[in-house]
Design an enzyme around this catalytic site. Structure first.
Site, PDB file in Angstrom:
ATOM      1  N   GLY A  29      46.206  51.548  35.642  1.00 11.13           N
ATOM      2  CA  GLY A  29      46.445  52.966  35.453  1.00 11.13           C
ATOM      3  C   GLY A  29      47.796  53.340  36.041  1.00 11.13           C
ATOM      4  CE  LYS A  46      44.593  53.077  41.723  1.00 11.58           C
ATOM      5  NZ  LYS A  46      43.967  51.810  42.173  1.00 11.58           N
ATOM      6  CG  ASP A 139      43.313  42.111  43.265  1.00  2.06           C
ATOM      7  OD1 ASP A 139      43.985  41.095  42.957  1.00  2.06           O
ATOM      8  OD2 ASP A 139      43.632  43.265  42.925  1.00  2.06           O
TER       9      ASP A 139
END
Length: 314
Positions: A29, A46, A139
């Site tokens: 995004g 965000k 991640d």
């Protein structure tokens, strides 16, 4: 890349937060600065299009909700649709300072031993907390760990962001997920665990192995498997071969012995085994103490309260 049209800039979401300058964007995004009109403080916003092929923002919000408020997790202020026809989702949270990637570059590309140990202590604390809530992060990379804002009480504190790639490893019946093979790799190749390369279901051990590889990169400015040539698949095969064959001593050369011992430990962990976070947290704290520092002090870090490099430490 999801990037909202210019007409969305300046819009007020949640009746309170104004969308400001576009900062960065990608498959996740777009990230914007914003302003809280009630307090006049800056926030992070965000945005993700509802037409995204793999929407993650709602997952990220769910994971923030599960973790709740903790000193190393940014506070989420708002999550809901926004824009014309409510075609975007917005996640509003605390604005933080530079990433470990950015501050490493400002400090000359590497961190001193004392700063590296301090980071290891903080990150072990973070991952113990995340794992205790039944979440795998998956991640790990320096860009996903941010310091607090400069010149406030949290300027040296590491915060975990970008929770959209997390996965629950505890099911609704409080059971650990089963071990399977044939999985796709998750995360950034440079830092992922050997099991991740080999397509095995990930567990807590794999977050910690990836954490170690990131710490080595932050301290040395490189890992032994950088600069490989070939396709993505070819580089992955070369990379996992190096990760499998390199000794902990060579991997952690020039670092205190606790790091090589930690490398041996995480590679021996079983799939569903709970790591001994506190034991390693204490071992790194003791090493820092033997060097004349405390993990509760900030004066020896490679950056100051303004997030400028302290070159005199080198």
């Amino acid at each position: 890349m999801d990037r909202p049209s210019e007409e969305l800039l300046g819009e007020k979401v949640g009746g309170r937060f104004v969308i400001g300058e576009f900062v960065a964007g990608g498959s996740f995004g777009s990230f914007h600065f914003g302003t809280d009109c009630q307090t006049q403080t800056k926030v992070a916003i965000k945005l993700e299009s509802k037409e995204s092929l793999q929407p993650q923002l709602h997952i990220e919000y769910m994971n923030y909700s599960i973790l709740g408020r903790a000193q190393f997790i940014p506070i989420v202020h708002y999550f809901a649709p926004c824009g014309r026809n409510e075609s975007w989702n917005a996640l509003v949270m605390d604005l933080l300072g530079p990433s470990l990637s950015h501050i490493r570059e400002k400090c000359g590309g590497t961190f001193t031993v004392q700063t590296t140990i301090n980071l290891m202590i903080q990150l072990l604390n973070i991952f113990e907390f995340v794992h205790l809530h039944g979440i795998l992060y998956r991640d790990i990379k320096p860009e996903n760990f941010l310091l607090g804002m400069s010149n406030n009480n949290y300027w040296s504190r590491v915060h975990l962001i970008d929770l959209g790639f997390c996965k629950r490893f505890i099911d609704s019946h409080n059971r650990h997920i089963p071990y399977v093979e044939g999985k796709l790799m998750a995360g950034t190749q440079r830092y992922v665990s050997v099991n991740n390369h080999l397509g095995r279901e990930l567990g807590r051990r794999d977050d910690l192995e990836a954490l170690l590889y990131m710490i080595i990169f932050l301290h040395k400015g490189q890992t032994p498997w950088q600069g490989l040539q070939g396709t993505v698949l070819e580089k992955s095969r070369q990379m996992v071969k190096i990760k499998l064959e390199i000794t902990p001593q060579d991997l952690c050369s020039s670092m205190p012995p606790e790091f090589a011992s930690f490398a041996k430990y995480v590679r021996r962990l079983q799939f569903a085994e709970m790591p001994r976070y506190r034991e390693w947290w204490n071992r790194f704290r003791l090493r820092l103490g033997s060097m004349g520092f405390s993990s509760y002090e900030d004066h020896y870090l490679d950056w100051d309260r303004s997030h400028n490099s302290r070159n005199n430490l080198r």
